[in-house]
Write a protein that holds these residues in place. Structure first.
Motif, short mmCIF file in Angstrom:
data_model
loop_
_atom_site.label_atom_id
_atom_site.label_comp_id
_atom_site.label_asym_id
_atom_site.label_seq_id
_atom_site.Cartn_x
_atom_site.Cartn_y
_atom_site.Cartn_z
N PHE A 57 -17.21 60.13 11.69
CA PHE A 57 -18.06 60.69 10.64
C PHE A 57 -18.99 59.67 10.00
O PHE A 57 -19.79 60.02 9.14
N GLU A 109 -21.09 62.58 4.55
CA GLU A 109 -21.35 62.66 5.98
C GLU A 109 -20.59 63.82 6.63
O GLU A 109 -21.13 64.52 7.50
N TYR A 146 -22.37 67.03 8.46
CA TYR A 146 -22.06 67.39 9.85
C TYR A 146 -21.61 68.85 9.93
O TYR A 146 -22.05 69.60 10.80
N ARG A 147 -20.74 69.27 9.01
CA ARG A 147 -20.23 70.64 9.04
C ARG A 147 -21.34 71.66 8.73
O ARG A 147 -21.22 72.83 9.09
N VAL A 193 -24.21 71.59 10.07
CA VAL A 193 -24.95 71.82 11.31
C VAL A 193 -24.33 73.00 12.06
O VAL A 193 -23.10 73.06 12.18
N ARG A 252 -23.93 71.72 17.40
CA ARG A 252 -22.95 70.63 17.51
C ARG A 252 -22.40 70.56 18.93
O ARG A 252 -22.30 69.48 19.53
N ALA A 280 -21.19 61.36 14.01
CA ALA A 280 -21.65 62.59 13.36
C ALA A 280 -23.11 62.50 12.92
O ALA A 280 -23.84 63.50 12.92
N ARG A 281 -23.53 61.30 12.56
CA ARG A 281 -24.89 61.15 12.02
C ARG A 281 -25.96 61.46 13.05
O ARG A 281 -27.08 61.86 12.69
N LEU A 328 -25.98 63.94 14.98
CA LEU A 328 -26.22 65.38 14.88
C LEU A 328 -26.81 65.77 13.54
O LEU A 328 -27.79 66.52 13.47
N SER A 329 -26.22 65.25 12.45
CA SER A 329 -26.69 65.66 11.13
C SER A 329 -28.10 65.16 10.85
O SER A 329 -28.86 65.81 10.12
#
Length: 507
Positions: A288, A354, A358-359, A361, A366, A483-484, A486-487
């Motif tokens: 994350f 973070e 991410y959640r 998205v 994802r 995770a970053r 994607l976010s």
């Protein structure tokens, strides 16, 4: 970055919060967080303030804090100071809210899980040892699966010994000495590879785990079994079938603690582990990409009362504060200093930013983006002539879905020079050089393109020592999806998000 205008009215307990934010984010841990005054990097190659100029694929180790998370930590600090002027228990209330928000973000709402905060995954292992003593009656043996692919301090922490020269409260200790008050704990390491570098089969690892538990139980010892849910090299052991056999053969004699510190695991897997009575180690600083040193121990509801009523070893008080433990456990909290670990709290605020990003998205993006990034990175590693380590076969006995974590998101590779695998020292030198501007090392006639490449900062996963099949020591480097990726790519416009993802692959 400092808060303004409130310092005169702030309660004395909160005075430390008026330090610069980057200094706070580097505090409340041990020597691993120390920042080099020249490079402004800690031992993980990270900075406690945003470092957007670096390409970052280091989430298997640690990542510099993002601008988003840095702002979240600063806002949380300012809000707490303002709240504390009117409310004496503002800090404790915020920690309870953070625990609740974390369980929601991890998909664990309604499970009854208790969240114990800690500075690092290693500190959480020491907490887990205490919790296992509270749950199990009798002398204890710690069995560490994947001992060669977990944190270097695990063997110390899981046997009740100091794993650093300072504690999170800044107290000097001697590494390797017993932590006062812990009963003598034996340790059995179960590595995933042998001394020649050959990978043990899943069946062989399962057999070693069963044999180690059987021997310990014959000696009238209880067992803390630390299992591995994604190691430094993306491995998981033992099998689900092995764990089911353990539960059937030795009920009440074995406490499982899952090392999920990479947090490359689905909410379904976390829920299943807790439902089986397994404790879980997590961090917000691996997948994350929160700042390094944000750990936690997840205690399932079935064990909460036993842990809450237990007497803390005297030496464990050197590692934590009352606020680390849930407010619902007042007897345990009363044994600890009522002080503020600002760094630990703020790092978790940053990590939570973070996780929530991410959640937010969409699930389909994802799933697609992680698979696309990891497939592209695997091909680029192969195209560069590097040797990507083999992926492990799925565990057919495991009913839990990995969700978006089905693709391998840690890509370990080794390099050759002159036909031979490079040494561990060369791999470490390459890792450090990638994270620096080395353009001045080029010849005067180097092209502008080469100079730009050499100047680019590239932070990847720290080298992991392994052996070749001939027994020689080498090390692998790691490219990891965090995770970053994607976010930061997702923006609500799917076409633009795809272009952003292309940019991450391009890096």
């Amino acid at each position: 970055l400092k808060p303004s205008g409130l310092d005169a009215a702030a309660p004395p307990r909160l005075v430390p919060l008026f330090a610069p934010l980057d200094r706070l984010l580097a505090g409340g841990g041990d020597t691993r967080l120390a920042v080099d005054p020249l490079t402004r990097l800690n031992g993980y190659g990270c900075r406690p303030s945003p470092r957007p100029e670096a390409f970052t694929f280091a989430s298997s180790t640690a990542t510099s804090i993002s601008e988003r998370a840095f702002l979240r930590a600063g806002a949380a600090r300012d809000t707490l100071i303002a709240s504390a002027i009117a409310r004496e228990d503002a800090f404790d209330a915020r920690l309870e809210d953070l625990r609740r928000e974390l369980t929601i973000a991890l998909g664990l709402a309604g499970t009854g899980v208790s969240v114990v905060l800690s500075p690092s995954g290693t500190d959480a292992q020491l907490q887990a040892l205490f919790a296992a003593h509270a749950v199990l009656d009798g002398p204890l043996t710690s069995i560490v699966v994947a001992a060669d692919e977990t944190g270097s301090g695990s063997g110390f922490a899981l046997t009740g010994r100091h794993f650093n020269t300072t504690t999170a409260r800044g107290l000097a200790v001697t590494k390797g000495d017993p932590v006062a008050g812990f009963a003598n704990t034996a340790c059995i390491d179960i590595p995933l590879t042998d001394e020649t570098g050959r990978r043990h089969t899943a069946d062989a690892i399962d057999a070693a785990v069963i044999a180690a538990i059987a021997a310990s139980v014959r000696d009238s010892r209880r067992v803390l079994l630390q299992t591995m849910d994604r190691s430094k090299l993306w491995r998981r052991a033992p099998s689900r079938a092995c764990l089911d056999e353990i539960a059937a053969r030795w009920p009440g004699a074995v406490q499982i603690v899952v090392d999920a510190c990479q947090l490359r695991t689905s909410p379904a897997r976390l829920k299943s582990a807790l439902a089986r009575g397994e404790m879980v180690l997590i961090t917000g600083s691996k997948f994350f990409t929160g700042p390094p040193f944000s750990g936690a121990l997840l205690v399932p509801a079935i064990h909460a009362n036993a842990v809450a009523r237990a007497r803390l070893p005297d030496g464990l008080c050197a590692y934590g504060h009352a606020g680390d433990w849930p407010a619902a456990w007042p007897g345990l909290r009363a044994q600890l200093p009522d002080a503020l670990n600002a760094g630990q709290w703020l790092r978790w605020e940053a990590a939570l930013a973070e996780i929530e990003a991410y959640r937010a998205v969409p699930q389909n993006f994802r799933d697609y983006a992680l698979a696309r990034f990891c497939d592209s990175a695997s091909r680029l590693i192969a195209d560069a002539g590097f040797e990507l380590l083999d992926d492990e076969a799925p565990d057919s006995s495991d009913p839990d879905s990995d969700g978006e974590f089905t693709p391998r998101t840690i890509l370990p590779f080794r390099m050759r020079a002159g036909g031979a695998t490079v040494s561990r020292e060369v791999a470490a030198g390459l890792y450090r050089a990638l994270n620096c501007d080395v353009s001045m090392r080029l010849s005067p006639g180097a092209s502008a393109e080469d100079k730009a490449i050499a100047a680019q900062l590239c932070h990847i996963g720290q080298p992991v020592a392994i052996r070749t099949t001939g027994g020689d020591e080498t090390a692998v480097l790691r490219i990891s999806a965090g995770a970053r990726i994607l976010s930061d790519s997702w923006c609500g416009d799917e076409a633009a998000a795809m272009r952003n993802l292309d940019g991450e692959v391009g890096r």
